[in-house]
Write an enzyme that holds these catalytic residues in place. Structure first.
Site, short mmCIF file in Angstrom:
data_model
loop_
_atom_site.label_atom_id
_atom_site.label_comp_id
_atom_site.label_asym_id
_atom_site.label_seq_id
_atom_site.Cartn_x
_atom_site.Cartn_y
_atom_site.Cartn_z
N ARG A 103 0.88 -1.18 0.00
CA ARG A 103 0.00 0.00 0.00
C ARG A 103 0.91 1.21 0.00
O ARG A 103 1.74 1.37 0.91
CB ARG A 103 -0.90 -0.01 1.23
CG ARG A 103 -1.64 1.29 1.43
CD ARG A 103 -2.75 1.21 2.45
NE ARG A 103 -3.88 0.46 1.94
CZ ARG A 103 -5.09 0.47 2.50
NH1 ARG A 103 -5.33 1.19 3.56
NH2 ARG A 103 -6.07 -0.25 1.97
N HIS A 130 -7.43 0.85 -6.28
CA HIS A 130 -7.65 -0.05 -5.14
C HIS A 130 -8.31 -1.33 -5.68
O HIS A 130 -9.49 -1.57 -5.46
CB HIS A 130 -8.53 0.65 -4.10
CG HIS A 130 -8.49 0.02 -2.74
ND1 HIS A 130 -7.75 -1.12 -2.45
CD2 HIS A 130 -9.12 0.35 -1.58
CE1 HIS A 130 -7.92 -1.44 -1.18
NE2 HIS A 130 -8.75 -0.57 -0.64
N GLN A 133 -10.31 -3.91 -3.49
CA GLN A 133 -11.61 -3.41 -3.04
C GLN A 133 -12.69 -3.64 -4.09
O GLN A 133 -13.80 -4.06 -3.78
CB GLN A 133 -11.50 -1.90 -2.76
CG GLN A 133 -12.74 -1.34 -2.10
CD GLN A 133 -12.89 -1.80 -0.67
OE1 GLN A 133 -11.97 -1.67 0.12
NE2 GLN A 133 -14.04 -2.36 -0.33
N ASP A 225 -17.36 6.77 -1.25
CA ASP A 225 -16.11 6.66 -0.50
C ASP A 225 -15.85 8.02 0.14
O ASP A 225 -16.52 9.01 -0.20
CB ASP A 225 -14.97 6.26 -1.47
CG ASP A 225 -13.61 6.10 -0.77
OD1 ASP A 225 -13.59 5.94 0.47
OD2 ASP A 225 -12.57 6.16 -1.47
N CYS A 265 -16.48 1.42 0.66
CA CYS A 265 -15.30 0.60 0.92
C CYS A 265 -14.88 0.63 2.39
O CYS A 265 -14.19 -0.26 2.85
CB CYS A 265 -14.15 1.06 0.05
SG CYS A 265 -13.72 2.79 0.29
N ARG A 293 -13.80 -8.93 1.88
CA ARG A 293 -12.38 -8.65 1.59
C ARG A 293 -11.54 -9.88 1.92
O ARG A 293 -10.64 -10.25 1.19
CB ARG A 293 -11.88 -7.46 2.42
CG ARG A 293 -12.48 -6.11 2.09
CD ARG A 293 -12.08 -5.63 0.71
NE ARG A 293 -10.64 -5.53 0.54
CZ ARG A 293 -9.89 -4.48 0.92
NH1 ARG A 293 -10.47 -3.43 1.46
NH2 ARG A 293 -8.59 -4.47 0.71
N1 NVA Z 1 -10.02 6.60 -1.09
C1 NVA Z 1 -9.66 6.14 0.23
C2 NVA Z 1 -9.86 4.65 0.33
C3 NVA Z 1 -9.56 4.07 1.68
C4 NVA Z 1 -9.72 2.60 1.72
C5 NVA Z 1 -8.23 6.50 0.52
O1 NVA Z 1 -7.38 6.37 -0.38
O2 NVA Z 1 -7.94 6.95 1.63
N1 CP Z 2 -11.28 -0.39 2.52
C1 CP Z 2 -10.01 -0.45 2.94
O1 CP Z 2 -9.08 -0.67 2.16
O2 CP Z 2 -9.86 -0.31 4.28
P1 CP Z 2 -8.49 -0.15 5.06
O3 CP Z 2 -7.93 1.21 4.71
O4 CP Z 2 -8.88 -0.24 6.50
O5 CP Z 2 -7.56 -1.23 4.63
#
Ligand code: NVA
Ligand code: CP
Length: 314
Positions: A103, A130, A133, A225, A265, A293
């Site tokens: 990530r 993502h 997801q 989101d 998500c 997930r």
């Molecule tokens: N768009 C959000 C998704 C979190 C799972 C982010 O990147 O923070």
């Molecule tokens: N939806 C998602 O990816 O959650 P986290 O940021 O908690 O991993």
């Protein structure tokens, strides 16, 4: 040849259907207390440059449940953060572990790892995509509606990583997707172009607009989101102001199909992009998506990391 999941580009609908079928089997086996140890002895490494609850824990739990293990690689303690190159890191890690989930901010870091590693690389979220997801969101719909092709999904809010993976996922699977964002917060035009290119094969309709009410008309699914993604905290005030009117609440839901599902998500900002009433209401599929997930990623891990033949035997 090793496969990666750097984005959904390159996956086809047959592969995703297969992933869903294996996921359903793994979920059933787990519920019945007879799940197989399909990844005995395998090790997944995980590098997280951003916070995570669902992604990290579901990958860790999934590896344990499949008989393997995971190593959480603290970025601050890796030589990478002292300047060791991504390519050298990829090369060395490939000789210790069987797969790596990352990530990070730049999609290019994931692509570079994928080019230099001989083990599968999994995108666990970048600023651009993502994929785990959206595979899960689509699996949840497949499970609840028996199909995904032909469904109409309305994505309301920011044209971010989640929206951009939706564009690709919908295009591959033949889902009609409408993305409603305020002006200036649309998904990147290059991603929209790729999605429209892929959609010529599946027949999916991909539309962008600004009006959330128009976007949800006739929708089977409403998706949203956060308005402020990780790394955008400096823009919080501007974003909160820009996204007023892009909230999924019971009024907006009224404009969708009667049995429309609502998805997110997570993590959610209750009262901002979605109300608690909708999140906890009868049309919410949010908690199923969160649980899934685990199951979807286990299926993915077996596909990418399992010994020859295991995945196709499932
Ligand atoms: N768009 C959000 C998704 C979190 C799972 C982010 O990147 O923070
Ligand atoms: N939806 C998602 O990816 O959650 P986290 O940021 O908690 O991993």
């Amino acid at each position: 040849m090793k496969r990666d999941l750097t984005s959904l580009v390159g996956l086809n609908s047959k592969e995703i259907d297969r992933l869903f079928r294996v996921t359903a089997r793994l979920k059933r086996e787990r519920k019945e207390g007879r799940e197989g140890r399909y990844l005995t002895g395998k090790i997944l490494g995980m590098i997280f440059r951003k916070s995570s609850t669902r992604t990290r824990i579901s990958f860790e739990a999934g590896m344990i449940q499949l008989g393997g293990s995971s190593l959480f690689l603290d970025v601050g303690k890796l030589q990478m953060d002292r300047g060791e190159s991504v390519s050298d890191t990829a090369r060395v890690l490939s000789s210790y572990i069987d797969g790596l989930a990352i990530r990070t901010y730049d999609q290019s870091e994931v692509e570079e790892l994928s080019r230099h590693a001989t083990i599968p690389i999994i995108n666990a979220l970048t600023d651009q995509y993502h994929p785990c997801q959206i595979l899960t969101a689509m699996f949840t719909l497949w499970e609840k509606r028996g199909r995904v092709s032909g469904l109409k999904v309305a994505y309301i809010g920011d044209g971010n990583n989640v929206a951009q993976s939706w564009l690709l996922g919908a295009a591959i699977m033949g889902i009609d997707l409408t993305v409603a964002t305020p002006a200036g917060y649309e998904p990147e035009s290059s991603v929209v172009r790729s999605a429209r290119g892929i959609a010529t094969i599946s027949g999916a309709k991909i539309e962008l607009m600004q009006d959330p009410v128009q976007a949800v008309a006739g929708a089977d699914v409403l998706y949203t989101d956060t308005w402020i993604s990780m790394g955008q905290d400096d823009e919080s005030d501007i974003r909160r102001a820009a996204f007023q009117g892009y909230r999924i609440d019971s009024d907006l839901l009224e404009h969708a199909n009667r049995e429309a599902l609502v998805m997110h998500c997570l993590p959610a900002h209750r009262g901002e992009e979605i109300t608690s009433e909708v999140m906890d209401g009868p049309q919410s599929a949010i908690w199923d998506e969160a649980e899934n997930r685990l199951h979807v990623q286990k299926s993915l891990l077996i596909w990418l990391m399992g010994d020859d033949g295991i995945y196709s035997a499932l």
